[in-house]
Design a protein around this motif. Structure first.
Motif, short mmCIF file in Angstrom:
data_model
loop_
_atom_site.label_atom_id
_atom_site.label_comp_id
_atom_site.label_asym_id
_atom_site.label_seq_id
_atom_site.Cartn_x
_atom_site.Cartn_y
_atom_site.Cartn_z
N TYR A 28 7.51 7.80 -7.52
CA TYR A 28 8.08 9.11 -7.80
C TYR A 28 9.51 8.95 -8.30
N GLU A 29 9.97 9.90 -9.10
CA GLU A 29 11.37 9.92 -9.52
C GLU A 29 12.01 11.19 -9.00
N ALA A 30 13.13 11.05 -8.31
CA ALA A 30 13.80 12.21 -7.72
C ALA A 30 15.27 11.90 -7.53
N ASP A 31 16.06 12.95 -7.28
CA ASP A 31 17.48 12.71 -6.96
C ASP A 31 17.58 12.13 -5.55
N ILE A 32 18.80 11.73 -5.15
CA ILE A 32 18.99 11.03 -3.89
C ILE A 32 18.52 11.86 -2.70
N ARG A 33 18.87 13.14 -2.70
CA ARG A 33 18.47 14.00 -1.58
C ARG A 33 16.95 14.09 -1.48
N ALA A 34 16.29 14.28 -2.61
CA ALA A 34 14.82 14.39 -2.60
C ALA A 34 14.18 13.06 -2.21
N CYS A 35 14.81 11.93 -2.63
CA CYS A 35 14.29 10.61 -2.22
C CYS A 35 14.26 10.50 -0.70
N MET A 36 15.36 10.89 -0.06
CA MET A 36 15.42 10.81 1.40
C MET A 36 14.42 11.76 2.05
N ASP A 37 14.24 12.94 1.45
CA ASP A 37 13.27 13.89 2.00
C ASP A 37 11.85 13.33 1.94
N LEU A 38 11.51 12.67 0.82
CA LEU A 38 10.16 12.10 0.69
C LEU A 38 9.95 10.96 1.69
N ASP A 86 11.58 10.65 4.57
CA ASP A 86 11.56 11.28 5.90
C ASP A 86 10.21 11.92 6.19
N ALA A 87 9.57 12.44 5.14
CA ALA A 87 8.26 13.07 5.32
C ALA A 87 7.13 12.06 5.43
N GLY A 88 7.43 10.78 5.22
CA GLY A 88 6.40 9.76 5.26
C GLY A 88 5.57 9.69 4.01
N ALA A 89 6.03 10.36 2.93
CA ALA A 89 5.27 10.39 1.68
C ALA A 89 5.57 9.18 0.80
N ALA A 90 6.65 8.46 1.09
CA ALA A 90 7.03 7.32 0.25
C ALA A 90 8.04 6.47 1.00
N VAL A 91 8.28 5.27 0.47
CA VAL A 91 9.40 4.44 0.91
C VAL A 91 10.28 4.21 -0.31
N ALA A 92 11.52 3.80 -0.09
CA ALA A 92 12.46 3.66 -1.20
C ALA A 92 13.24 2.37 -1.08
N LEU A 93 13.69 1.86 -2.21
CA LEU A 93 14.65 0.77 -2.22
C LEU A 93 16.05 1.37 -2.23
N CYS A 94 16.99 0.70 -1.58
CA CYS A 94 18.33 1.26 -1.50
C CYS A 94 19.37 0.15 -1.47
N GLN A 95 20.62 0.53 -1.70
CA GLN A 95 21.71 -0.42 -1.66
C GLN A 95 22.05 -0.77 -0.22
N HIS A 143 0.82 -1.22 0.00
CA HIS A 143 0.00 0.00 0.00
C HIS A 143 0.85 1.27 0.00
N GLU A 144 2.16 1.12 -0.08
CA GLU A 144 3.05 2.28 0.01
C GLU A 144 3.22 2.98 -1.34
N GLN A 145 3.48 4.28 -1.27
CA GLN A 145 4.02 4.99 -2.42
C GLN A 145 5.52 4.74 -2.44
N TRP A 146 6.15 4.82 -3.63
CA TRP A 146 7.56 4.54 -3.76
C TRP A 146 8.27 5.73 -4.38
N VAL A 147 9.56 5.83 -4.14
CA VAL A 147 10.37 6.87 -4.79
C VAL A 147 11.68 6.22 -5.21
N ALA A 148 12.20 6.63 -6.36
CA ALA A 148 13.43 6.04 -6.90
C ALA A 148 14.23 7.11 -7.62
N ALA A 149 15.54 6.94 -7.65
CA ALA A 149 16.41 7.82 -8.42
C ALA A 149 16.32 7.42 -9.89
N PRO A 150 16.59 8.36 -10.82
CA PRO A 150 16.49 8.03 -12.25
C PRO A 150 17.59 7.08 -12.69
N GLY A 151 17.42 6.52 -13.86
CA GLY A 151 18.41 5.60 -14.41
C GLY A 151 17.86 4.95 -15.66
#
Length: 335
Positions: free
Chosen positions: A226-236, A238-247, A195-203
């Motif tokens: 969502y697509e955003a740079d790394i800083r914006a991914c972390m901000d989203l 942190d704001a609870g607007a999305a979760v992200a996959l990471c290394q 049920h989560e929104q997701w955010v990822a860096a471009p590629g």
């Protein structure tokens, strides 16, 4: 006026676009300037190269002859320039390292190690989200090595003729705000994030398709990404607007946590590439070993992950066994 390669590029651009106006836009020139240049070229060659009317520009017989020669000469000259760039750096290969990286977690530590081992070496870096762009720069002799990643067992494109070797393989983790209901678990099931929104860096790799396939295997389709740079991914996140996959070696800032996904539905392979005919190929294996050591350096900040690697030898730095198979070393560099 002597005919130059740039004049042939003008003729090809007009023929390919079918219009002087469109060719001017493609070449970044003003239309009157390109028209004047075409007229000088035609005077040099002794006749008109294009018939021009409201329907556009079409090559004359003379134009077809020039185009036929230009389409041979321009690629040949480009090949000569690429070969010359590679050969020109032959004497500098051991003393110069030019790296291109796509969101690489080890580039900084690799540069640090090389700088310490070879203080006189000239080391430069270039960042891009496009593996193809970096590969083209290597082929053109403008970069020596590429650090990138691929998901699962896939490999970077072979279209550019680069040699690719694996540095290490990691499970893909999920980045959550520390207030997330699942943040207290050691591992998180992918299906529990349906049920989560997701955010990822471009590629431009295949990771998006791999992620969608992993979600499908878990029985759901991911919501908006969502697509955003790394800083914006972390901000989203942190704001609870999305979760992200990471290394796995990602170091979150305060307020964020990383958690492993149960069953390791996604894997990330760190890859190191170079052109086999370049001067840099002579030191590629040594730089690869330094890249593996840099990966091992990165594990010091992740004791929990390092402990997990010792229990899961299929991950980390993997080296060929005596039988030719690939075995893991738990991320620990061996001699």
């Amino acid at each position: 006026m002597n005919l130059e390669l740039r004049h042939l590029r003008v003729v090809c651009a007009i023929a390919e676009t079918g219009s002087v106006t469109k060719a001017a836009s493609t070449l970044g020139l003003a239309q009157p300037a390109l028209t004047a240049q075409l007229q000088r070229i035609e005077r040099t060659l002794g006749g008109p190269l294009f018939e021009r009317d409201r329907r556009g520009a079409r090559p004359t017989a003379l134009g077809e002859l020039v185009l036929a020669r230009a389409r041979v000469l321009l690629p040949a000259m480009k090949g000569l320039q690429d070969e010359a760039a590679r050969l020109a750096g032959a004497a500098d290969a051991p003393r110069r390292y030019r790296f291109g990286g796509v969101n690489s977690p080890i580039l900084g530590r690799l540069v640090h190690r090389l700088s310490a081992e070879q203080p006189q070496a000239q080391i430069t870096t270039y960042a891009s989200w496009s593996v193809d762009e970096l590969a083209q720069l290597v082929v053109g002799g403008r970069l020596d090595f590429v650090l990138t990643g691929v998901c699962g067992d896939s490999s970077p494109s072979a279209a550019f003729g680069l040699s690719w070797r694996e540095v290490a393989v990691d499970p893909v983790l999920v980045l959550l705000p520390e207030t997330h209901p699942l943040a207290g678990q050691e591992e998180v099931r992918l299906v529990d994030l349906r049920h989560e929104q997701w955010v990822a860096a471009p590629g431009d790799g295949c990771f998006g398709d791999c992620f969608a396939a992993a979600c499908a295997r878990a029985g759901f389709t991911p919501r908006k990404v969502y697509e955003a740079d790394i800083r914006a991914c972390m901000d989203l996140v942190d704001a609870g607007a999305a979760v992200a996959l990471c290394q796995a070696t990602f170091r979150p800032v305060a307020g964020l946590v990383t958690r492993r996904l149960s069953g390791v539905p996604l894997r990330w392979r760190l890859m190191f590439g170079w052109h086999p005919d370049s001067p840099a190929a002579r030191v590629a294996e040594l730089v690869l070993e330094t890249a593996k050591a840099a990966y091992t350096d990165s594990l010091a900040a992740h004791p929990d992950y390092l402990a997990w690697l010792t229990r899961n030898p299929a991950f980390g730095v993997r080296r060929p066994t005596a039988t030719g198979a690939v075995g893991g070393t738990g991320g620990v560099r061996t001699a």
